[in-house]
Design an enzyme around this catalytic site. Structure first.
Site, mmCIF file in Angstrom:
data_model
loop_
_atom_site.group_PDB
_atom_site.id
_atom_site.type_symbol
_atom_site.label_atom_id
_atom_site.label_comp_id
_atom_site.label_asym_id
_atom_site.label_seq_id
_atom_site.Cartn_x
_atom_site.Cartn_y
_atom_site.Cartn_z
ATOM 1 N N ILE A 160 45.780 -6.605 -0.881
ATOM 2 C CA ILE A 160 44.439 -7.184 -1.029
ATOM 3 C C ILE A 160 44.395 -8.197 -2.171
ATOM 4 C CG2 ILE A 160 43.342 -5.109 -0.099
ATOM 5 C CD1 ILE A 160 42.394 -4.536 -3.008
ATOM 6 N N ASP A 161 45.359 -8.130 -3.105
ATOM 7 C CA ASP A 161 45.345 -9.029 -4.268
ATOM 8 C C ASP A 161 45.777 -10.454 -3.942
ATOM 9 O OD1 ASP A 161 44.593 -6.895 -5.822
ATOM 10 O OD2 ASP A 161 46.591 -6.484 -6.599
ATOM 11 N N ASN A 537 35.914 -27.564 17.595
ATOM 12 C CA ASN A 537 36.338 -28.519 18.626
ATOM 13 C C ASN A 537 36.342 -29.959 18.140
ATOM 14 O OD1 ASN A 537 33.541 -28.752 18.384
ATOM 15 N ND2 ASN A 537 33.217 -29.167 20.554
ATOM 16 N N ARG A 664 29.703 -3.726 32.711
ATOM 17 C CA ARG A 664 28.469 -4.277 32.129
ATOM 18 C C ARG A 664 28.779 -5.668 31.562
ATOM 19 N NH1 ARG A 664 27.046 -0.120 34.088
ATOM 20 N NH2 ARG A 664 25.729 1.549 33.230
ATOM 21 N N HIS A 670 22.997 -16.731 20.101
ATOM 22 C CA HIS A 670 22.977 -17.419 18.811
ATOM 23 C C HIS A 670 23.266 -16.511 17.629
ATOM 24 C CE1 HIS A 670 21.321 -20.600 21.281
ATOM 25 N NE2 HIS A 670 21.471 -21.425 20.266
ATOM 26 N N GLN A 673 25.939 -18.002 15.632
ATOM 27 C CA GLN A 673 25.709 -19.156 14.750
ATOM 28 C C GLN A 673 25.112 -18.766 13.411
ATOM 29 O OE1 GLN A 673 23.399 -22.310 16.463
ATOM 30 N NE2 GLN A 673 24.779 -22.608 18.173
#
Length: 775
Positions: A160-161, A537, A664, A670, A673
């Site tokens: 993690i360091d 993109n 399903r 959104h 976003q």
């Protein structure tokens, strides 16, 4: 008796995790296991790290495809890790060698920190001597060790360091940074409410990456890191900066301290000393928060899942490519590119940092970190304390720089704007926010009492680093809707340079401004585009600000749905992703959640493909009797097909299942976003924004004709492979842009689709019947 070696170049590959756990380790184990099986090799899980290697027995087990199902979303390491003193002695390594030969293992993939990887290389160097000793001790015979004369070892860095040299990121570091930023964001709210100061201690004994990146990501007032201690009079320096910020109107103070922080004389700087200074000298109500092991726990973020998966796949390839002469490699990432580097050189460089710090050679310590680290430190310094007279440009070099957002909102837009404004003010420029895109500029620039063109102060943007959306407003409309008015506004407000942040609409807007230069002199100014879109993109780059935030939101959504699918055991969800006509988001999310299939616009969807995937589902569910984590997900990009919509595919699966399993569909919309920007999007936005303003400064003092004659004067910044580059818009438009489908012609991520299919076990078209989809 050891089992006979596998034919040809196939290997029995052991995989183990060692040292401290890190989010993403399970993703690496899953990738090694499944890629090994896909390549015809046999994977073995070595449980409890080196302890399992020494003790052997049930701690070394052959792993099957299903054994690693669900690993991607789990935190820690499911095969365990333990400190092992026995392996540090030759007798322990001798026993480990015996256990490996007995299991027939001739290659090791080790996921751990520099200590674990150093031990692995020592093991490899001693290997032939250990085998000879086992024969001399009559524990094994010469014929038994004959097939195992050479041991291949590959290292993956789980830490993690982010303290390993030669790589930009280690498995787990961005997940840990995410925990820190989330905590600081929460603390920020209470600090603001009470006008308090907080001193936050984060992990990092010899490496200040977490502290520095947290400082960049949260807009901290001061940061203490081991590699770059503050000046001798740091108490006065820190109190001066905090005091000036308070006088400007800032209500809160955040100071971040790495656990290994010290001053120039190597005297430890602890949180208590910092608190006492703020409390006693500045009379601030100050609290200390030590985050501790909260930073290490929990599931991996999308980036760490992707990184661990790609590095696990590359590790298996490295094992199969290795010869007896091949130096032990460590799998690294430089910007966006997975690479192999010599393990021992990486470990030596890592240890050299600690030695340089001990020798108080802090310049060398910074150089030994990757170039990105120094860039981030410089970006932090220039965007935190804006009153630095030595950095101010002479009057004739100072510019009025317009900043505008174009297109859909993306996480990191505000971080980039904050960094650009702060850097402009530090250098003496005047930053102008052009609110609500080009329509806002044209229609509302002279509104009363406040128009859409506004000079920005440091206090205006100071709190934006962690805010999602667009604080100055964004709009998809292009300048061509009123080019004369756009040019008029540029001239009226004396805009000397333009910094545009946005997606493909922003790219199109820059293209229009470039083409309008001959007719409108107002556009003969330097223009820099920073790609920011969840779709990733934009031509000219392999990474767009906002895409990582989107992936985190989507992965979190899919994890919740997969949990529901697994609870009902026999259910598949078809999830629709955004991304325009680029399948980047669907593909990387598929890689990060272990999707059964991913449908993209680049590949499209046809009835034969669906038949193969439905048959694959039948086979999978038939094998899943009573197993946990059995939920399935299929990801479909919103524009993958006009005919086979998300709902249609879910209904087709349900119909063909004939009651054996359920189907399903889900559309996050959104959700992808919005939300708080991810740490990666924040720090990259800051770094790239500073680079863009620096780029614009190169044209200060040049005439409009000189600027127009220089193709590079209107450029897009991008990350390509292992480099950050500026590409001239004229060239990128002509050579790299697929205008019809609004994406780059050459999308570097497309090759990752094969890895998604391989790790999900998705059948290849050539292996299936075209009519029914059966193998």
């Amino acid at each position: 008796m050891p089992p006979p070696p596998l034919p040809g170049k196939k290997r029995r590959i052991g995989v183990m995790t060692s040292g401290g756990d890190a989010p993403g380790m399970n993703g690496a184990v899953r990738a090694v296991v499944r890629m090994s099986i896909a390549k015809g090799c046999e994977p073995y899980g070595i449980y409890e790290g080196y302890e399992g290697l020494v003790r052997g027995g049930d701690l070394i087990k052959q792993m099957k495809w299903e054994d690693v199902r669900g690993y991607l979303s789990e935190g820690g390491t499911l095969i365990g890790t333990a400190r092992c003193k026995a392996f540090m002695e030759r007798a322990g390594r001798l026993q480990a060698a015996r256990n490996m030969v007995s299991a027939g293992i001739d290659a090791l993939v080790i996921i751990g920190g520099d200590g674990s990887l150093t031990g692995a290389d020592t093991f490899r160097k001693e290997w032939s001597g250990l085998l000879k000793e086992l024969v001399d001790n009559e524990e094994l015979t010469s014929s038994q060790i004959e097939p195992f004369q050479h041991l291949n070892i590959v290292g993956l860095v789980g830490s993690i360091d982010n303290d390993m040299s030669s790589t930009d990121a280690t498995i787990g570091c961005y997940s840990s940074l995410g925990r820190i930023c989330e905590a600081v964001d929460y603390i920020d709210a209470t600090a603001f409410s009470h006008q308090r100061a907080f001193v936050i201690e984060v992990m990092g004994r010899h490496c200040g990456w977490l502290a520095l990146m947290a400082g960049v990501s949260t807009g901290a007032d001061f940061v203490f890191i081991p590699e770059k201690p503050p000046s001798e009079d740091w108490e006065d320096e820190m109190c001066g900066i905090v005091s000036r910020h308070r006088k400007m109107g800032k209500r809160k103070t955040i100071v971040i301290v790495a656990e290994g922080a010290h001053d120039l004389s190597l005297n430890k700087v602890n949180p208590t000393k910092v608190k006492d200074l703020l409390s006693n000298r500045l009379k601030l109500d100050t609290r200390i928060t030590t985050l501790g092991h909260v930073q290490r726990g929990g599931g991996a973020c999308a980036y760490d899942r992707m990184l661990s998966t790609l590095q696990g796949v590359e590790a298996v390839e490295a094992v199969l490519d290795a010869t007896p002469e091949t130096p032990t490699p460590v799998i690294c990432i430089i910007e966006n590119k997975i690479v192999r580097k010599p393990l021992i050189k990486a470990v030596e460089d890592t240890h050299a940092v600690a030695k340089a710090i001990e020798a108080r050679d802090f310049t060398r310590a910074m150089k030994l970190r990757d170039a990105e680290f120094a860039e981030y430190h410089n970006a932090y310094i220039t965007t935190t304390a804006i009153d630095q007279p030595e950095m101010r440009l002479p009057k004739e070099k100072q510019m009025r720089i317009g900043i505008i957002h174009v297109g859909a909102p993306a996480g990191g837009m505000n971080s980039a704007t904050r960094a650009a404004v702060a850097y402009c003010l530090t250098r003496g420029h005047t930053p102008l926010a052009l609110h609500n895109g080009f329509p806002g500029l044209c229609r509302h620039h002279d509104d009363e009492p406040v128009g859409s063109v506004r000079e920005m102060s440091w206090l205006d943007v100071e709190g934006w680093v962690s805010k999602g959306g667009s604080e100055i407003g964004t709009n998809r409309a292009l300048p061509s809707e009123d080019m004369p008015k756009t040019a008029f506004c540029f001239e009226k407000y004396k805009i000397d340079a333009l910094f545009i942040i946005g997606g493909f609409e922003a790219f199109t807007a820059v293209s229009e401004l470039r083409k309008a230069r001959p007719e409108y002199p107002a556009f003969r100014i330097p223009i820099a585009l920073l790609p920011a879109t969840i779709s990733n993109n934009v031509p000219g780059t392999e990474y767009s600000v906002g895409s990582d935030t989107c992936l985190n939101a989507l992965v979190g959504y899919c994890d919740a749905i997969k949990q529901s699918a697994s609870a009902s055991r026999r259910r598949v969800f078809v999830v629709e992703t955004q991304g325009g006509k680029s399948g980047y988001i669907a593909t990387i999310a598929g890689l990060s959640i272990g999707a059964l299939a991913v449908y993209t616009p680049e590949e499209g969807i046809n009835i034969r493909m669906l038949a193969r995937d439905i048959e694959h589902l039948r086979v999978n569910f038939a094998k899943d009797r009573g197993q946990s984590r059995a939920g399935k997900l299929i990801l479909r990009n919103e524009h993958a097909s006009d005919t086979y919509t998300t709902e249609v595919i879910a209904n087709m699966i349900r119909e063909e299942a004939r009651g054996r399993f359920e189907s399903r569909f889900a559309i996050p919309g959104h959700v992808q976003q919005g939300g708080t920007p991810s740490p990666m999007d924040r720090v990259r936005a800051v770094r790239l924004a500073v680079k863009c303003i620096t780029f614009l400064e190169e044209f200060a003092g040049k005439s409009k004709d000189e600027i127009m004659a220089d193709a590079m004067s209107i450029s897009v910044i991008g990350i390509k492979g292992a480099s950050v580059v500026f590409g001239s818009m004229e060239r990128v438009e002509k050579e790299e842009t697929d205008w019809k489908d609004r994406r780059p012609k050459d999308e570097s991520w497309v090759q990752l689709k094969k890895i998604v299919d391989t790790l999900s076990g998705r059948p290849k078209p050539e292996d299936c019947c075209e009519t029914c989809g059966k193998k």
